[in-house]
Design a protein around this motif. Structure first.
Motif, PDB file in Angstrom:
ATOM      1  N   GLU A 171     -10.557   9.412   1.698  1.00 26.46           N
ATOM      2  CA  GLU A 171     -11.038   8.138   2.053  1.00 26.46           C
ATOM      3  C   GLU A 171     -12.074   7.699   0.827  1.00 26.46           C
ATOM      4  OE1 GLU A 171     -11.210  10.761   4.042  1.00 26.46           O
ATOM      5  OE2 GLU A 171      -9.934  10.137   5.973  1.00 26.46           O
ATOM      6  N   ILE A 207      -7.150   0.616   4.340  1.00 29.75           N
ATOM      7  CA  ILE A 207      -6.407   0.121   5.799  1.00 29.75           C
ATOM      8  C   ILE A 207      -5.588   1.297   6.213  1.00 29.75           C
ATOM      9  CG2 ILE A 207      -5.173  -1.502   7.163  1.00 29.75           C
ATOM     10  CD1 ILE A 207      -5.293  -3.416   4.939  1.00 29.75           C
ATOM     11  N   GLU A 208      -4.883   1.975   5.415  1.00 27.49           N
ATOM     12  CA  GLU A 208      -4.191   3.445   5.929  1.00 27.49           C
ATOM     13  C   GLU A 208      -5.119   4.522   6.173  1.00 27.49           C
ATOM     14  OE1 GLU A 208      -0.062   2.590   3.467  1.00 27.49           O
ATOM     15  OE2 GLU A 208      -1.160   4.149   2.754  1.00 27.49           O
ATOM     16  N   LEU A 209      -5.942   4.512   5.358  1.00 32.05           N
ATOM     17  CA  LEU A 209      -6.888   5.711   5.547  1.00 32.05           C
ATOM     18  C   LEU A 209      -8.274   5.589   6.508  1.00 32.05           C
ATOM     19  CD1 LEU A 209      -6.721   7.255   1.992  1.00 32.05           C
ATOM     20  CD2 LEU A 209      -6.005   8.195   3.878  1.00 32.05           C
ATOM     21  N   GLU A 263      -4.901  -1.955   0.693  1.00 33.83           N
ATOM     22  CA  GLU A 263      -3.764  -1.115   1.611  1.00 33.83           C
ATOM     23  C   GLU A 263      -4.152   0.348   1.761  1.00 33.83           C
ATOM     24  OE1 GLU A 263      -0.046  -1.722  -0.302  1.00 33.83           O
ATOM     25  OE2 GLU A 263       0.064  -3.926   0.360  1.00 33.83           O
ATOM     26  N   ARG A 264      -4.790   0.875   0.821  1.00 31.84           N
ATOM     27  CA  ARG A 264      -5.032   2.370   0.778  1.00 31.84           C
ATOM     28  C   ARG A 264      -6.361   2.429   1.883  1.00 31.84           C
ATOM     29  NH1 ARG A 264      -5.615   5.574  -4.873  1.00 31.84           N
ATOM     30  NH2 ARG A 264      -5.030   3.765  -6.047  1.00 31.84           N
TER      31      ARG A 264
END
Ligand code: FNR
Length: 387
Positions: A33, A182-184, A179-180
């Motif tokens: 994260e 949001i994904e993590l 995006e990273r």
């Protein structure tokens, strides 16, 4: 000094020297994260990559035989002299990277008297970081809350705490599509690690039903997300900002020369060409490409004798980047990801190593290019790459 130390004792530096190696070390050592938070950008991250590549489009044309035995890297901004045309960009939520977060950064910055720009979403309060900075210069970055009483309270607190300039970030009325993150699921970190200035603020507390924002974090976060930024702002609102503070006001995040002209005509004291390190608009132009036109627009819009500094960030990784940005008209640059990675890897020592290396690199690059001072670093020293 760096070379001499290396000759007198066989040693491997404790922290990576090259930016690419800092990134690799951080990838190995930080949580997923935390790494995604620093390295990531908006969307496909095309602008993050373009920022870096933009520096390859310019080349330095060094000059010889110019007595560069001593180099003066100092610059003056708003009546204060700084040792180099380098300051630390506002980077929020540093508690994700290291427990000592902004306090560690303040300690490292003050060793070099390099100005630190403190983010609104810092993990320690404006007051706590100001105590750590002491006499070393600090500027304050405002995320312009849609709740004017919160924005006014932040400005008042920052001025009372001794910050010397206000940097209003205009490119982030809302966070970009990252995006990273949001994904993590980086967002939960914000709660404990980026909202302290809000939760401890009297005007923010007035918005809440509970007396203690930490007692009902969900309601507090809800309230924060409602007032974090203000997408309704227009140039007319600058007048309000100016009325709230006696400090110089800079606007950060400009890319279009017309916006630069507008900002100058509206009386800003300085501006920062930046695309937020590619974290806001994926596909936005590299900040370096925007710089020369903005510098020209500011020059056209200022009256004789008036000085409106143009600062730059987004892609500063090493000494040659600083040189190119200054040659293209920046009065100083903001260092971002490199020091954040240094913090993540080694706390205060890591930030110190990054700064020490960068300043040594700037000094060498300026001298080896035939310049004895930053004033001599001008457009005649660079040209567009011919391919
Ligand atoms: C930022 N930036 C930023 N800007 C701002 O005005 N307030 C903030 O709180 C933050 N927070 C933040 C966090 C992280 C992890 C990064 C990487 C960036 C943007 C920052 O000030 C600067 O514009 C960029 O870092 C410049 O890009 P490079 O050179 O770091 O790639």
């Amino acid at each position: 000094d760096v070379y001499r130390k290396g000759m007198l004792e066989a040693r491997t530096p404790e922290f990576p020297v090259a930016y690419e190696d800092l990134v690799e070390r951080a990838r190995e050592e930080l949580s997923d994260e935390a790494f995604a938070y620093v390295a990531g950008g908006a969307g496909s991250e095309s602008t993050v990559r373009a920022n870096d590549r933009a520096f390859d489009e310019w080349q330095i044309v060094p000059r010889m035989m110019r007595d560069v035995s001593s180099r003066d890297l100092s610059v003056e901004l708003f009546g204060r002299e700084y040792p180099a045309p380098v300051m630390l960009a506002p980077i929020g939520v540093q508690g994700i990277l290291h427990d000592e977060a902004e306090l560690a950064v303040a300690r490292a910055a003050s060793e070099f008297e390099i100005p630190m720009i403190l983010s609104s979403v810092s993990s320690f309060t404006f007051e706590e970081v100001a105590d750590e900075l002491g006499d070393s210069p600090g500027w304050f970055q405002l995320y312009w809350s849609s709740d004017r009483s919160v924005a006014a309270s932040f400005l008042e607190r920052a001025e009372a705490a001794g910050y010397e300039a206000v940097v209003a970030t205009l490119d982030t009325p809302k966070m970009g599509w990252r995006e990273r993150d949001i994904e993590l699921g980086y967002l939960p970190f914000l709660q404990g690690l980026g909202l302290k200035n809000y939760f401890e603020d009297p005007a923010f507390r007035d918005r809440l039903e509970a007396d203690d924002p930490w007692a009902d974090p969900e309601a507090s976060i809800e309230s924060w997300s409602e007032c974090f930024g203000d997408a309704s702002l227009t140039w007319d609102d600058l007048e309000w900002l100016d009325e709230q503070t006696d400090l110089p006001v800079l606007v950060k995040g400009l890319l279009h020369p017309e916006d630069a002209r507008e900002a100058v005509e509206r009386g800003v004291d300085g501006l920062i060409v930046s695309n937020h390190g590619g974290r806001q608009v994926d596909g936005a132009i590299p900040a370096l490409d925007a710089l020369p036109d903005v510098v020209d627009a500011v020059e056209d819009a200022t009256d004789d004798g008036e000085d409106v500094p143009v600062l730059f960030d987004s892609g500063i990784r090493r000494g040659s980047d600083v040189f190119q940005a200054v040659a293209l008209g920046a009065d100083a640059v903001l260092l971002g990801r490199p020091y954040a990675l240094g913090l993540g890897i080694g706390g205060e020592d890591g930030v110190r190593a990054v700064l020490e290396n960068l300043l040594a690199d700037v000094d060498l690059t300026v001298g080896l290019s035939g310049c004895a001072s930053v004033d001599e670093v001008d457009r005649s020293k660079v040209r567009r790459a011919e391919r």
